[in-house]
Scaffold this motif. Sequence first.
Motif, mmCIF file in Angstrom:
data_model
loop_
_atom_site.group_PDB
_atom_site.id
_atom_site.type_symbol
_atom_site.label_atom_id
_atom_site.label_comp_id
_atom_site.label_asym_id
_atom_site.label_seq_id
_atom_site.Cartn_x
_atom_site.Cartn_y
_atom_site.Cartn_z
ATOM 1 N N THR A 52 5.839 8.363 2.254
ATOM 2 C CA THR A 52 6.406 7.497 3.274
ATOM 3 C C THR A 52 6.294 6.006 2.842
ATOM 4 O OG1 THR A 52 4.272 6.923 4.301
ATOM 5 C CG2 THR A 52 5.453 8.834 5.109
ATOM 6 N N GLY A 53 5.795 5.774 1.527
ATOM 7 C CA GLY A 53 5.677 4.265 1.343
ATOM 8 C C GLY A 53 4.957 3.348 2.277
ATOM 9 N N SER A 54 4.058 3.813 2.880
ATOM 10 C CA SER A 54 3.080 3.241 3.695
ATOM 11 C C SER A 54 2.208 2.391 2.699
ATOM 12 C CB SER A 54 2.322 3.975 4.649
ATOM 13 O OG SER A 54 1.241 4.800 3.964
ATOM 14 N N ASN A 55 1.652 1.507 3.253
ATOM 15 C CA ASN A 55 0.488 0.772 2.591
ATOM 16 C C ASN A 55 -0.917 1.053 3.077
ATOM 17 O OD1 ASN A 55 2.113 -0.757 0.952
ATOM 18 N ND2 ASN A 55 2.530 -2.084 2.768
ATOM 19 N N PHE A 56 -1.231 2.432 3.478
ATOM 20 C CA PHE A 56 -2.187 2.836 3.872
ATOM 21 C C PHE A 56 -3.402 2.920 2.800
ATOM 22 C CE2 PHE A 56 0.199 5.432 6.983
ATOM 23 C CZ PHE A 56 0.205 4.427 8.101
ATOM 24 N N ILE A 57 -2.980 3.275 1.682
ATOM 25 C CA ILE A 57 -3.868 3.278 0.412
ATOM 26 C C ILE A 57 -3.156 2.760 -0.724
ATOM 27 C CG2 ILE A 57 -2.973 5.707 0.489
ATOM 28 C CD1 ILE A 57 -5.706 6.305 -1.142
ATOM 29 N N LYS A 58 -4.006 2.127 -1.444
ATOM 30 C CA LYS A 58 -3.350 1.541 -2.605
ATOM 31 C C LYS A 58 -3.009 2.306 -3.838
ATOM 32 C CE LYS A 58 -4.280 -3.235 -1.526
ATOM 33 N NZ LYS A 58 -5.290 -3.105 -0.467
ATOM 34 N N SER A 59 -4.446 2.927 -4.036
ATOM 35 C CA SER A 59 -4.210 3.644 -5.489
ATOM 36 C C SER A 59 -4.014 5.178 -4.986
ATOM 37 C CB SER A 59 -5.605 3.827 -6.290
ATOM 38 O OG SER A 59 -6.574 4.078 -5.249
ATOM 39 N N THR A 60 -2.635 5.502 -4.742
ATOM 40 C CA THR A 60 -2.134 6.856 -4.414
ATOM 41 C C THR A 60 -0.815 7.316 -5.178
ATOM 42 O OG1 THR A 60 -1.980 8.579 -2.576
ATOM 43 C CG2 THR A 60 -0.867 6.279 -2.405
ATOM 44 N N GLU A 61 -0.841 8.703 -5.115
ATOM 45 C CA GLU A 61 0.405 9.085 -5.550
ATOM 46 C C GLU A 61 1.488 9.044 -4.406
ATOM 47 O OE1 GLU A 61 1.756 10.502 -8.123
ATOM 48 O OE2 GLU A 61 0.108 10.174 -9.137
ATOM 49 N N ARG A 62 2.629 8.625 -4.820
ATOM 50 C CA ARG A 62 3.911 8.422 -3.896
ATOM 51 C C ARG A 62 5.140 9.343 -4.401
ATOM 52 N NH1 ARG A 62 2.218 3.929 -0.984
ATOM 53 N NH2 ARG A 62 0.956 2.570 -2.034
ATOM 54 N N ILE A 63 5.947 9.411 -3.462
ATOM 55 C CA ILE A 63 7.109 10.110 -3.804
ATOM 56 C C ILE A 63 7.846 9.428 -5.072
ATOM 57 C CG2 ILE A 63 8.989 9.157 -2.306
ATOM 58 C CD1 ILE A 63 9.600 11.923 -1.483
ATOM 59 N N LYS A 123 11.087 8.838 -11.095
ATOM 60 C CA LYS A 123 9.998 9.804 -11.395
ATOM 61 C C LYS A 123 10.081 10.368 -12.695
ATOM 62 C CE LYS A 123 5.877 11.541 -10.530
ATOM 63 N NZ LYS A 123 4.823 10.775 -10.648
ATOM 64 N N MET A 124 11.109 11.001 -12.906
ATOM 65 C CA MET A 124 11.170 11.570 -14.480
ATOM 66 C C MET A 124 11.140 10.505 -15.403
ATOM 67 S SD MET A 124 14.207 14.310 -13.876
ATOM 68 C CE MET A 124 14.248 15.478 -12.827
ATOM 69 N N LEU A 125 11.659 9.307 -15.214
ATOM 70 C CA LEU A 125 11.880 8.066 -15.971
ATOM 71 C C LEU A 125 10.433 7.062 -15.978
ATOM 72 C CD1 LEU A 125 15.483 7.055 -15.196
ATOM 73 C CD2 LEU A 125 14.511 8.092 -17.170
ATOM 74 N N ASP A 126 9.537 7.702 -15.233
ATOM 75 C CA ASP A 126 8.368 7.112 -15.074
ATOM 76 C C ASP A 126 8.511 5.585 -14.655
ATOM 77 O OD1 ASP A 126 5.376 6.675 -15.282
ATOM 78 O OD2 ASP A 126 5.370 6.068 -17.311
ATOM 79 N N ILE A 127 9.528 5.582 -13.749
ATOM 80 C CA ILE A 127 9.743 3.933 -13.136
ATOM 81 C C ILE A 127 9.225 4.137 -11.344
ATOM 82 C CG2 ILE A 127 11.527 2.270 -12.363
ATOM 83 C CD1 ILE A 127 13.014 3.601 -14.669
#
Length: 419
Positions: A408-419, A229-233
Motif C-alpha cells: 500500500t505504500g504506507s509508512n508503517f514500517i521503514k525497512s520492509t518489502e513493498r509492491i 521491480k524487475m529493473l531494481d528501481i
Amino acid sequence: MNKFDYNLGVVGLGYVGLPLAVESANSKLSVLGFDTSSNRVEEINNGHSPIEDISDDELENALNSFFSTDDPTLLSKCHHIVISVPTPLTDYQPDLSYVEAAAKSVGENLVPNQIIILESTTYPGTTLEVLIPNLEKYSSLKAGSDFYVGYSPERIDPGNEEWKFKNTPKVISGINEESLNKIKSFYEQIVDEVVVVKGTKEAEMVKLLENTYRHVNIALINELAMLCKMLDIDIWEVVNAAKTKPFGFQSFKPGPGVGGHCIPVDPEYLSFKTRQIGKPVRFVELAQEINNSMPAYVVSRVNELLNSQDKILRNSKILILGVAYKKDISDTRESPSLDILELLIEKNAEVSFYDPFVKELTIAGQSINKESLSKNFHDYDMLLILTPHTEFSEIDFEILNNIVFDTTGSNFIKSTERI
Ligand SMILES: NC(=O)c1ccc[n+]([C@@H]2O[C@H](COP(=O)([O-])OP(=O)(O)OC[C@H]3O[C@@H](n4cnc5c(N)ncnc54)[C@H](O)[C@@H]3O)[C@@H](O)[C@H]2O)c1
C-alpha cells in the motif's frame, strides 16, 4: 400545485443516499428515505448509521426532519425524488434491475409536478432509455411536462475528510429547460456549487470519465511498479519525486489491485455502451487486464519472499492486514484483498485477517479467522498489508521478525518489502 409533505425522497439509503438525506435534513429540508431493506430502514430510524461517513450523532440530529420507510406509497408525498440504488455488474454486464425496480416504485406512486433525479452511476442513455420509459409506463404521466427528470452523478468519496457531499461541486442536468431549472434550484439549497451540463447523457458520461481516468492511471502505475521491480528501481522513490512537479502531473499509487463499487465497475458500463456501436474502449480493456492481474502478482511476490527465507507458501501462516478496498472504511465490495485471499487459500497457505472495520469474512465458503490487534504476531510467517488503515500505525512492526510485505505504500514500517 400540489402540496408535498416532504421536500425530498431518497430511494436507496446506502453510501450515496444516506449522506444526501442527512445533508438535506441539515439544510432544513424535510426528507423521506425509502429503502427495500426493512432492516436498514429500522436501523436508520433508530439512529444507527450503517456507513462510516455518517456518525450515529450526525444521523440522530438529522432525524428531526428525516424519516425512513419501506413503504413506496409514501413517495407520492415527496416533491423531489433522488434515486441512488446499486448498479452492479452481473455476469460482467451492467445490471440495471435495481434502477428498473426503483423506477417502478417511483412510477406507481408518481403524481404531477414531481421532480425525479437519477444519481446511480450508469451508462450514458440510461435516464432517457430506461428511467423515463419506466416512469411513464407505471404512472401514465408524461416526462418533461407532467413531471420533471434529470441526472446528477454522485461524487461521494467514502472516508474523505476534506471533500464531503456539501463542498464537492455537483454536476447536474435535466431533460428540458424546465426540469433543469427545478433541479438546479433544488441542489443549490444543499451543495455549495452546482455545475450545469447540457444533457443527461453528458452528465452520465462525466462520472464514467472521472472513474475511467482513475482506472487507467492506476493501471499505468501498477504496470510501472512491476517493471521497476524487475529493473531494481524503487517505484515509490520515483512517484514521490515526480509528484513534486507543480504542474502537468497527478500522482497515482501502485497497489494490490482496484476495488470498491466505482473503479472496477464503471469502466465496464462505458465499454458496454461503446460495444453497442461496435467500438471497444481500448484503454479500458488494457487497464482492466493490468489491474486484474495485480492480485496474482502480489501472491507471486508473497511466494518469492517466503522462498527467500527457505519457506514455501503451502502451510505458511499469513496474516492479512486490511481487507476493505480502501483506508478506514468497511466496504469490501470488489476488494482485491478477496482475490488475494482466495489465491492464497488455493495454494494451501494458512490465512487469517485483521481489519478494524470488517467483522467477519467468508472466502469461497470458508470463514476466515479474524485476529485481534493485541495478539502476538510472532507466530506468522508473513504480515501482508493490503489496506493502509490508520489503526495499523499502532502496530510496532519494527520489533517483529516476520516478513512484512506492504502493498500500500504506507509508512508503517521503514525497512520492509513493498509492491
Ligand atoms: N459508494 C460509492 O462510493 C459511490 C460513489 C459514487 C456513486 N456511487 C453509485 O451510487 C449508486 C448507489 O451506490 P451505493 O454505494 O450507495 O449503494 P449501497 O449498496 O451502499 O446502497 C444502496 C441501497 O439501495 C437499497 N435498494 C436496493 N434496491 C432498491 C430499490 N429498488 N428501492 C429502494 N432501495 C433499494 C439497498 O437496500 C441499499 O440500502 C450506485 O450506482 C453506485 O455506483 C457509489
